[in-house]
Structures are given as C-alpha cells and as structure tokens.
Motif scaffolding. Sequence first.
Motif, mmCIF file in Angstrom:
data_model
loop_
_atom_site.group_PDB
_atom_site.id
_atom_site.type_symbol
_atom_site.label_atom_id
_atom_site.label_comp_id
_atom_site.label_asym_id
_atom_site.label_seq_id
_atom_site.Cartn_x
_atom_site.Cartn_y
_atom_site.Cartn_z
ATOM 1 N N ARG A 164 -102.080 -26.715 60.562
ATOM 2 C CA ARG A 164 -103.160 -25.747 60.637
ATOM 3 C C ARG A 164 -103.020 -24.949 61.927
ATOM 4 O O ARG A 164 -103.347 -25.420 63.002
ATOM 5 N N ARG A 165 -102.479 -23.761 61.804
ATOM 6 C CA ARG A 165 -102.224 -22.929 62.975
ATOM 7 C C ARG A 165 -102.279 -21.468 62.542
ATOM 8 O O ARG A 165 -101.861 -21.128 61.427
ATOM 9 N N SER A 166 -102.780 -20.607 63.378
ATOM 10 C CA SER A 166 -102.820 -19.189 63.031
ATOM 11 C C SER A 166 -101.415 -18.605 63.070
ATOM 12 O O SER A 166 -100.519 -19.139 63.740
ATOM 13 N N LYS A 167 -101.226 -17.503 62.371
ATOM 14 C CA LYS A 167 -99.912 -16.869 62.367
ATOM 15 C C LYS A 167 -99.540 -16.375 63.764
ATOM 16 O O LYS A 167 -98.374 -16.419 64.159
ATOM 17 N N THR A 168 -100.530 -15.932 64.534
ATOM 18 C CA THR A 168 -100.258 -15.459 65.893
ATOM 19 C C THR A 168 -99.776 -16.596 66.779
ATOM 20 O O THR A 168 -98.817 -16.447 67.545
ATOM 21 N N MET A 169 -100.420 -17.753 66.665
ATOM 22 C CA MET A 169 -100.005 -18.905 67.465
ATOM 23 C C MET A 169 -98.624 -19.386 67.035
ATOM 24 O O MET A 169 -97.807 -19.764 67.884
ATOM 25 N N GLU A 170 -98.352 -19.378 65.738
ATOM 26 C CA GLU A 170 -97.018 -19.762 65.259
ATOM 27 C C GLU A 170 -95.950 -18.863 65.873
ATOM 28 O O GLU A 170 -94.886 -19.324 66.302
ATOM 29 N N PHE A 171 -96.236 -17.587 65.909
ATOM 30 C CA PHE A 171 -95.303 -16.609 66.475
ATOM 31 C C PHE A 171 -95.129 -16.828 67.976
ATOM 32 O O PHE A 171 -93.994 -16.914 68.477
ATOM 33 N N LEU A 172 -96.236 -16.941 68.710
ATOM 34 C CA LEU A 172 -96.178 -16.992 70.177
ATOM 35 C C LEU A 172 -95.576 -18.288 70.707
ATOM 36 O O LEU A 172 -95.008 -18.293 71.814
ATOM 37 N N THR A 173 -95.684 -19.377 69.957
ATOM 38 C CA THR A 173 -95.137 -20.646 70.448
ATOM 39 C C THR A 173 -93.638 -20.768 70.228
ATOM 40 O O THR A 173 -93.027 -21.755 70.673
ATOM 41 N N HIS A 174 -93.029 -19.775 69.568
ATOM 42 C CA HIS A 174 -91.602 -19.876 69.293
ATOM 43 C C HIS A 174 -90.809 -18.618 69.628
ATOM 44 O O HIS A 174 -89.867 -18.654 70.425
ATOM 45 N N VAL A 175 -91.187 -17.508 69.030
ATOM 46 C CA VAL A 175 -90.327 -16.326 69.063
ATOM 47 C C VAL A 175 -90.099 -15.752 70.460
ATOM 48 O O VAL A 175 -88.950 -15.446 70.806
ATOM 49 N N PRO A 176 -91.130 -15.584 71.308
ATOM 50 C CA PRO A 176 -90.851 -15.017 72.640
ATOM 51 C C PRO A 176 -89.825 -15.807 73.432
ATOM 52 O O PRO A 176 -89.029 -15.222 74.172
ATOM 53 N N MET A 177 -89.826 -17.130 73.276
ATOM 54 C CA MET A 177 -88.858 -17.944 74.017
ATOM 55 C C MET A 177 -87.487 -17.957 73.349
ATOM 56 O O MET A 177 -86.457 -17.840 74.017
ATOM 57 N N LEU A 178 -87.466 -18.090 72.034
ATOM 58 C CA LEU A 178 -86.181 -18.100 71.334
ATOM 59 C C LEU A 178 -85.459 -16.768 71.476
ATOM 60 O O LEU A 178 -84.233 -16.728 71.622
ATOM 61 N N ALA A 179 -86.202 -15.668 71.448
ATOM 62 C CA ALA A 179 -85.585 -14.343 71.556
ATOM 63 C C ALA A 179 -84.994 -14.094 72.930
ATOM 64 O O ALA A 179 -84.160 -13.198 73.096
ATOM 65 N N LEU A 180 -85.417 -14.878 73.925
ATOM 66 C CA LEU A 180 -84.837 -14.745 75.267
ATOM 67 C C LEU A 180 -83.388 -15.227 75.306
ATOM 68 O O LEU A 180 -82.606 -14.772 76.147
ATOM 69 N N ILE A 181 -83.038 -16.155 74.421
ATOM 70 C CA ILE A 181 -81.687 -16.734 74.461
ATOM 71 C C ILE A 181 -80.615 -15.667 74.281
ATOM 72 O O ILE A 181 -79.739 -15.522 75.146
ATOM 73 N N PRO A 182 -80.622 -14.891 73.189
ATOM 74 C CA PRO A 182 -79.589 -13.857 73.067
ATOM 75 C C PRO A 182 -79.726 -12.769 74.121
ATOM 76 O O PRO A 182 -78.711 -12.246 74.603
ATOM 77 N N ALA A 183 -80.951 -12.418 74.504
ATOM 78 C CA ALA A 183 -81.137 -11.353 75.488
ATOM 79 C C ALA A 183 -80.500 -11.720 76.829
ATOM 80 O O ALA A 183 -79.740 -10.935 77.415
ATOM 81 N N VAL A 184 -80.788 -12.913 77.318
ATOM 82 C CA VAL A 184 -80.256 -13.352 78.611
ATOM 83 C C VAL A 184 -78.748 -13.601 78.529
ATOM 84 O O VAL A 184 -77.991 -13.189 79.416
ATOM 85 N N CYS A 185 -78.309 -14.247 77.462
ATOM 86 C CA CYS A 185 -76.884 -14.571 77.343
ATOM 87 C C CYS A 185 -76.029 -13.317 77.175
ATOM 88 O O CYS A 185 -74.960 -13.213 77.784
ATOM 89 N N PHE A 186 -76.498 -12.377 76.391
ATOM 90 C CA PHE A 186 -75.730 -11.148 76.222
ATOM 91 C C PHE A 186 -75.724 -10.315 77.502
ATOM 92 O O PHE A 186 -74.739 -9.643 77.803
ATOM 93 N N TYR A 187 -76.813 -10.363 78.256
ATOM 94 C CA TYR A 187 -76.819 -9.660 79.541
ATOM 95 C C TYR A 187 -75.722 -10.218 80.441
ATOM 96 O O TYR A 187 -74.939 -9.475 81.036
ATOM 97 N N PHE A 188 -75.680 -11.538 80.545
ATOM 98 C CA PHE A 188 -74.657 -12.163 81.380
ATOM 99 C C PHE A 188 -73.264 -11.837 80.857
ATOM 100 O O PHE A 188 -72.350 -11.528 81.631
ATOM 101 N N GLY A 189 -73.110 -11.884 79.536
ATOM 102 C CA GLY A 189 -71.794 -11.662 78.952
ATOM 103 C C GLY A 189 -71.274 -10.250 79.155
ATOM 104 O O GLY A 189 -70.130 -10.059 79.562
ATOM 105 N N VAL A 190 -72.126 -9.247 78.912
ATOM 106 C CA VAL A 190 -71.641 -7.865 78.974
ATOM 107 C C VAL A 190 -71.663 -7.290 80.383
ATOM 108 O O VAL A 190 -70.927 -6.346 80.684
ATOM 109 N N ALA A 191 -72.500 -7.864 81.268
ATOM 110 C CA ALA A 191 -72.593 -7.324 82.625
ATOM 111 C C ALA A 191 -71.759 -8.102 83.630
ATOM 112 O O ALA A 191 -71.338 -7.535 84.656
ATOM 113 N N GLU A 192 -71.501 -9.386 83.375
ATOM 114 C CA GLU A 192 -70.788 -10.216 84.344
ATOM 115 C C GLU A 192 -69.408 -10.677 83.853
ATOM 116 O O GLU A 192 -68.434 -10.648 84.600
ATOM 117 N N VAL A 193 -69.329 -11.117 82.606
ATOM 118 C CA VAL A 193 -68.073 -11.657 82.082
ATOM 119 C C VAL A 193 -67.164 -10.534 81.600
ATOM 120 O O VAL A 193 -65.987 -10.471 81.940
#
Length: 203
Positions: free
Chosen positions: A24-53
């Motif tokens: 029993r969880r609202s759709k907003t809470m379902e979204f906020l407890t996962h997506v903002p953090m998971l979406a950071l993974i490709p963003a941060v890793c690709f930044y390091f990859g294309v700017a540093e490696v």
Amino acid sequence: MILDHTLGIFTHPGSEWSLIRKQRRSKTMEFLTHVPMLALIPAVCFYFGVAEVGWRLGDGPLTVLTAQSALVLCVLSYLAALVGVWTFGEFITWMTTTYSDEPVDPHHGMALAVYTTAPIFLAGIVGAWPELWLNAVVFAIAAAYSVYLIYEGMPIVMNIPKERAFMYATSVITVALVLLVTLRVGTVIVWSAGFGPEYMVIE
C-alpha cells in the motif's frame, strides 16, 4: 523502504511482484523511493566515462567531452530519465481500463514502470568505461531482462489472465519504445539549441 524490492526483482521476480501488488503505497512515493536514486547511476557513471576516461573509435585518438559539456548532457539525461519513467507509469495506468476489469490502482502502473526500468538504470554502471561493444552488450542484456519482467509482472501486479496480460505487456513495450524515440528526438533538439557536446582530443 528506499530501493526495497530492487534486489528481489532480480533474484525471485515472481514472488516479488506479488509482494509489490500487496504493498500500500502511493504512486508518487513508489517513484520517489527508487527512480531519483537509480537514475543517478547512469548519469554519474557516464559523466566519469566521457569526461575522464574517454573513448576511441577504432584506431582513432582518445577523445573526451569537456567537463562542462559532459555535466550539461548528463543532467539533461537524468531529467529525461525521471520524466520518462513517470510518463511510462502513467501510460501503463491509462491502458489498464482496456485490459483489466478491476478498478485502476495508479500504484500498480507506477510500480511496473519503476521496477521494469531498474535493470536499465543499473546497467548504466558500464558508462564509466565507454567502450561501445561493452555498453551495447550490457544494455542489450538489461533491456531483455526488462522485457521479461514486464511479461512476468503484468499478470501478477494487474491481476489479469496471462493471455490478456500478454497483449497488455506487448502494448506497454511498444509505448516504451515510442517514449525512448521521443526522448532521443528531444535530446537532438536540445543539442541544436546550443547544448551540443564539446570534444577534446587527448592523443
């Protein structure tokens, strides 16, 4: 609560989908407890990859993006991911009236969007090593598992017969492809508005 069910969706997806449906969880809470953090993974890793490696095309020189250019593009990609998953969840919920006889529960549609995109986000870790073949292989595997999760989870979460769930899941995958193309077109438009990548040749 934060990132719950993420591990289970990989180790025992069938039983995990059942737990997600009962939650029993609202759709907003379902979204906020996962997506903002998971979406950071490709963003941060690709930044390091294309700017540093950096990367090479064949026997060409080692190339990187400038730090500012990489930051702008990764931030835009991060925001696009957030919008994409939310829109995906809304489409799944909207399509429920066609395939399900039960009242629409917005949490169920968002949950399907959140957990079926998790493998794509987790695969983003390979962005830290921007080798074309490596990224292509890993993302292909992640996409295949995401498709499997949609077909596996649809009849459980939406509580509909497997035959009807198959058609529902196929429609959802089509929507996902359309969203992906739309986001790519949006990226091209943003680039043409002055946010295009700036490259540097290292050697």
